[in-house]
Design a protein around this motif. Structure first.
Motif, PDB file in Angstrom:
ATOM      1  N   UNK A 190       6.748  -6.173  -3.730  1.00 30.07           N
ATOM      2  CA  UNK A 190       7.552  -7.333  -4.126  1.00 30.07           C
ATOM      3  C   UNK A 190       6.631  -8.357  -4.771  1.00 30.07           C
ATOM      4  N   UNK A 191       7.226  -9.449  -5.245  1.00 35.30           N
ATOM      5  CA  UNK A 191       6.424 -10.514  -5.840  1.00 35.30           C
ATOM      6  C   UNK A 191       5.439 -11.099  -4.836  1.00 35.30           C
ATOM      7  N   UNK A 192       5.756 -10.999  -3.542  1.00 37.62           N
ATOM      8  CA  UNK A 192       4.861 -11.526  -2.508  1.00 37.62           C
ATOM      9  C   UNK A 192       3.498 -10.848  -2.548  1.00 37.62           C
ATOM     10  N   UNK A 193       3.475  -9.572  -2.928  1.00 36.55           N
ATOM     11  CA  UNK A 193       2.211  -8.845  -2.952  1.00 36.55           C
ATOM     12  C   UNK A 193       1.284  -9.376  -4.040  1.00 36.55           C
ATOM     13  N   UNK A 202      -3.258 -13.706   6.419  1.00 38.48           N
ATOM     14  CA  UNK A 202      -4.597 -13.369   5.912  1.00 38.48           C
ATOM     15  C   UNK A 202      -4.916 -11.911   6.191  1.00 38.48           C
ATOM     16  N   UNK A 203      -4.522 -11.437   7.355  1.00 34.66           N
ATOM     17  CA  UNK A 203      -4.760 -10.040   7.715  1.00 34.66           C
ATOM     18  C   UNK A 203      -3.991  -9.098   6.783  1.00 34.66           C
ATOM     19  N   UNK A 204      -2.740  -9.445   6.504  1.00 40.98           N
ATOM     20  CA  UNK A 204      -1.921  -8.615   5.609  1.00 40.98           C
ATOM     21  C   UNK A 204      -2.485  -8.601   4.196  1.00 40.98           C
ATOM     22  N   UNK A 205      -2.972  -9.727   3.723  1.00 38.90           N
ATOM     23  CA  UNK A 205      -3.580  -9.775   2.399  1.00 38.90           C
ATOM     24  C   UNK A 205      -4.833  -8.902   2.344  1.00 38.90           C
ATOM     25  N   UNK A 206      -5.627  -8.953   3.400  1.00 35.18           N
ATOM     26  CA  UNK A 206      -6.843  -8.127   3.462  1.00 35.18           C
ATOM     27  C   UNK A 206      -6.484  -6.640   3.474  1.00 35.18           C
ATOM     28  N   UNK A 207      -5.474  -6.318   4.275  1.00 35.84           N
ATOM     29  CA  UNK A 207      -5.041  -4.927   4.362  1.00 35.84           C
ATOM     30  C   UNK A 207      -4.474  -4.449   3.022  1.00 35.84           C
ATOM     31  N   UNK A 208      -3.700  -5.306   2.348  1.00 39.01           N
ATOM     32  CA  UNK A 208      -3.119  -4.942   1.050  1.00 39.01           C
ATOM     33  C   UNK A 208      -4.209  -4.683   0.015  1.00 39.01           C
ATOM     34  N   UNK A 209      -5.228  -5.531   0.008  1.00 44.90           N
ATOM     35  CA  UNK A 209      -6.331  -5.347  -0.931  1.00 44.90           C
ATOM     36  C   UNK A 209      -7.040  -4.025  -0.691  1.00 44.90           C
ATOM     37  N   UNK A 210      -7.234  -3.682   0.580  1.00 50.55           N
ATOM     38  CA  UNK A 210      -7.910  -2.436   0.923  1.00 50.55           C
ATOM     39  C   UNK A 210      -7.064  -1.231   0.520  1.00 50.55           C
ATOM     40  N   UNK A 211      -5.750  -1.306   0.771  1.00 45.66           N
ATOM     41  CA  UNK A 211      -4.876  -0.172   0.503  1.00 45.66           C
ATOM     42  C   UNK A 211      -4.599   0.041  -0.989  1.00 45.66           C
TER      43      UNK A 211
END
Length: 633
Positions: free
Chosen positions: A533-536, A544-553
């Motif tokens: 979604x646009x949130x990504x 912050x944890x979700x952003x870090x995880x998204x960057x890694x994935x």
């Protein structure tokens, strides 16, 4: 003056010197590109005739044209795609044109092997050969049978062979197309920049111009000819496509062009022109609106050379015909920059799908122009759906539509935005009707893909959460194996995919999960690995944890392992979907009293007007070959 024949370049005071194009390169793709290049002020065909035939008198011009045509008939037209195959690498389709003359169009098959590209085959991209009506009659063709559309290529093109070998010096005219149009690109391209440099003899070409890639049907406009094949400048020109010189669609398109461009007449210094026809009934992937139909002037020939861009612009103004939109050069003005633009392109709400770019390069002084096409990644995927090839992995399927849900290049605009691209036209009971079957199948595939994505990512998050306290390594592997028996809903392939994913995620984590992170882990995994979604993109509503995880994935190997997890659900779902369709077809057939005969599966399709790459391919136009991914146009 240009008189509609491209052998006129033969009669210069100075004969063309031998060029690097005669030296075969080791890489067949680079060699094929090299065969399309020519020095300034010349054409590919002119260079070829200059080299293969001694300098002669003007009266020898038609003889050289006939020898050239015969060479293709006895060479590429006799060379099968592969040993034992019934199709040749080049086909010659002959029809009587609207002018009453014999017109043959030479087109290479899209499946031509790369080592078969040479100076002759690269020219067979709608190469047009004309013999007069009186020549047809002289070689035994019944005068009463000569009418527009009459087939002339029977018996292995025996008539054309007689015309080329007859003792009577039949006048022959050749209209040269733009040669093989190579595709560059990281995703689906044929050529690398290294291939281009190799074709240029080691020199790096300069990016000169960038245009939009028009998603239409390639055509060649040529003058009407009198009985001696001399141009009739006051008569409206004729149209030939890459596959034929006459069809009901060509006649309809010519009426459209004459209506839209009343000033459409061949200038005395113009031999012929190359256009891209945008025709609603021959729609390809880009859903142009009615006001965009007509043609775009791509190039024009003076017979012995292609006109410079300024001259083509002037001709377009005279005709009132638009040209492809010119695009700004990328920063640094490099081919690599264009490839990045095509790869990063996103379809945004309210925008028209962009097919890509036409790149103009130059490598002075030896090479006048290098034209390459670069498709956007988004268009390549949509075209794979549009082609609807049952044997292709790019057809509409649960996995092939997953980018709609998981890739920012697609997901931000939504699935509905792509449905107009998948609407086709077909003929039914003598009329042309809209066919939405593919679009509806695409819609169903997206809904099934959503279910697969949710289930697969939820299962992955569950197993990651269940083993979060287990030390990584062998202990983690054993712990995951012990969980397999507790999840009977998982197949072995699904479990194996999740196990590999969990092992990778845990092995790359530099620090243990915090308690708060562990609690939100299943939700975080679904958010990060599920639908985009646009949130990504801007990080809104993400911790912050979700952003870090998204960057890694978002990088490999995580991305490819996540795809394998999703695929483990998509494959059985696709099989179940196809089984449902087979059952439905069999039930329908039984109800009609036909037994369990033909079944179309979920990829069964109607006969559309446009096929293959979509450059006007249809039953009436009898195009050569079937196109795979739009690489060989």
């Amino acid at each position: 003056k240009a008189q509609g024949t491209l052998a006129s370049s033969r009669f210069r005071a100075i004969k063309m010197p031998k060029t690097a194009s005669q030296k075969k390169l080791a890489n067949p793709i680079a060699n094929g590109l090299r065969c399309t290049l020519y020095p300034s002020g010349h054409t590919s065909l002119g260079v070829l005739l200059d080299r293969e035939h001694p300098v002669g008198e003007p009266g020898d011009e038609s003889a050289m044209c006939r020898a050239f045509v015969l060479h293709i008939l006895n060479g590429p037209c006799m060379h099968p795609i592969r040993p034992g195959h019934s199709h040749m690498i080049v086909q010659a389709k002959g029809r009587v044109n609207s002018n009453g003359h014999g017109a043959w169009v030479f087109s290479y098959d899209q499946r031509i092997p790369n080592p078969c590209w040479d100076e002759h085959t690269v020219l067979c991209r709608g190469l047009l050969v004309i013999f007069s009506r009186k020549a047809l009659i002289a070689e035994g063709f019944a005068e009463a049978d000569i009418s527009p559309g009459t087939k002339l290529d029977g018996d292995g093109n025996a008539l054309l062979r007689r015309l080329c070998t007859s003792e009577a010096p039949h006048t022959c005219r050749i209209f040269e197309p733009m040669p093989k149009f190579w595709e560059a690109g990281h995703e689906g391209g044929e050529l690398s920049f290294e291939n281009v440099v190799s074709a240029c003899g080691g020199a790096s070409p300069r990016l000169l111009r960038l245009e939009e890639k028009v998603d239409g049907n390639l055509g060649l406009l040529y003058p009407q000819l009198d009985d001696d094949l001399r141009p009739m400048p006051d008569a409206a020109p004729l149209l030939a496509t890459k596959g034929t010189a006459h069809s009901t669609d060509i006649e309809r398109q010519m009426r459209m062009l004459r209506s839209r461009y009343p000033g459409l007449k061949m200038e005395i210094d113009v031999s012929h022109a190359i256009v891209e026809v945008i025709d609603m009934e021959m729609k390809v992937c880009v859903p142009y609106q009615e006001d965009a139909t007509g043609a775009r002037l791509i190039a024009a020939s003076a017979g012995c050379s292609w006109l410079q861009q300024e001259a083509v612009d002037e001709l377009a103004l005279t005709w009132g015909m638009p040209r492809p939109l010119q695009r700004p050069l990328p920063e640094g003005a490099t081919l690599e920059g264009v490839l990045e633009l095509a790869s990063e392109y996103k379809l945004l709400p309210g925008e028209l799908l962009d097919e890509g770019f036409v790149v103009h390069l130059e490598s002075r002084p030896s090479i006048d122009l290098i034209r390459l096409k670069v498709h956007t990644h988004v268009w390549n995927i949509v075209h794979g759906w549009w082609e609807d090839n049952p044997s292709s992995k790019s057809k509409v399927s649960i996995m092939s539509v997953m980018p709609i849900l998981r890739e920012p290049r697609f997901a931000l605009v939504g699935a509905a935005a792509f449905e107009p691209s998948l609407m086709k036209y077909h003929r039914s009971a003598g009329s042309v009707v809209e066919d939405h079957n593919l679009a509806l199948r695409f819609r169903e595939a997206v809904e099934r893909a959503k279910a697969c994505l949710e289930k697969s990512i939820a299962a992955a998050g569950t197993l990651l959460r269940a083993t979060v306290y287990v030390p990584k390594g062998k202990e983690l592997s054993h712990a995951l194996d012990s969980l397999f028996g507790e999840h009977a809903e998982l197949s072995q392939k699904q479990f194996d995919a999740i196990k590999a994913w969990v092992m990778c995620v845990r092995s790359k984590m530099e620090r243990p999960f915090a308690e708060a992170q562990i609690e939100e882990l299943p939700r975080a995994v679904s958010l990060v690995c599920g639908r985009v979604t646009a949130d990504h993109l801007d990080g809104r509503h993400m911790s912050e944890f979700e952003q870090e995880l998204f960057k890694m994935m978002s990088i490999d190997p995580y991305r490819s392992l996540t795809n394998k997890v999703v695929l483990a659900w998509a494959e059985p779902a696709q099989g179940a979907w196809e089984w449902e369709h087979r059952q439905a077809h069999e039930t329908e057939a039984e109800a009609k009293g036909k037994g369990k005969g033909e079944t179309g599966g979920c990829s069964g399709n109607v006969e559309p007007l446009a096929k293959g790459k979509g450059k006007g391919n249809n039953a009436d136009q009898e195009r050569a070959g079937s196109k795979g991914k739009g690489k060989c146009s």
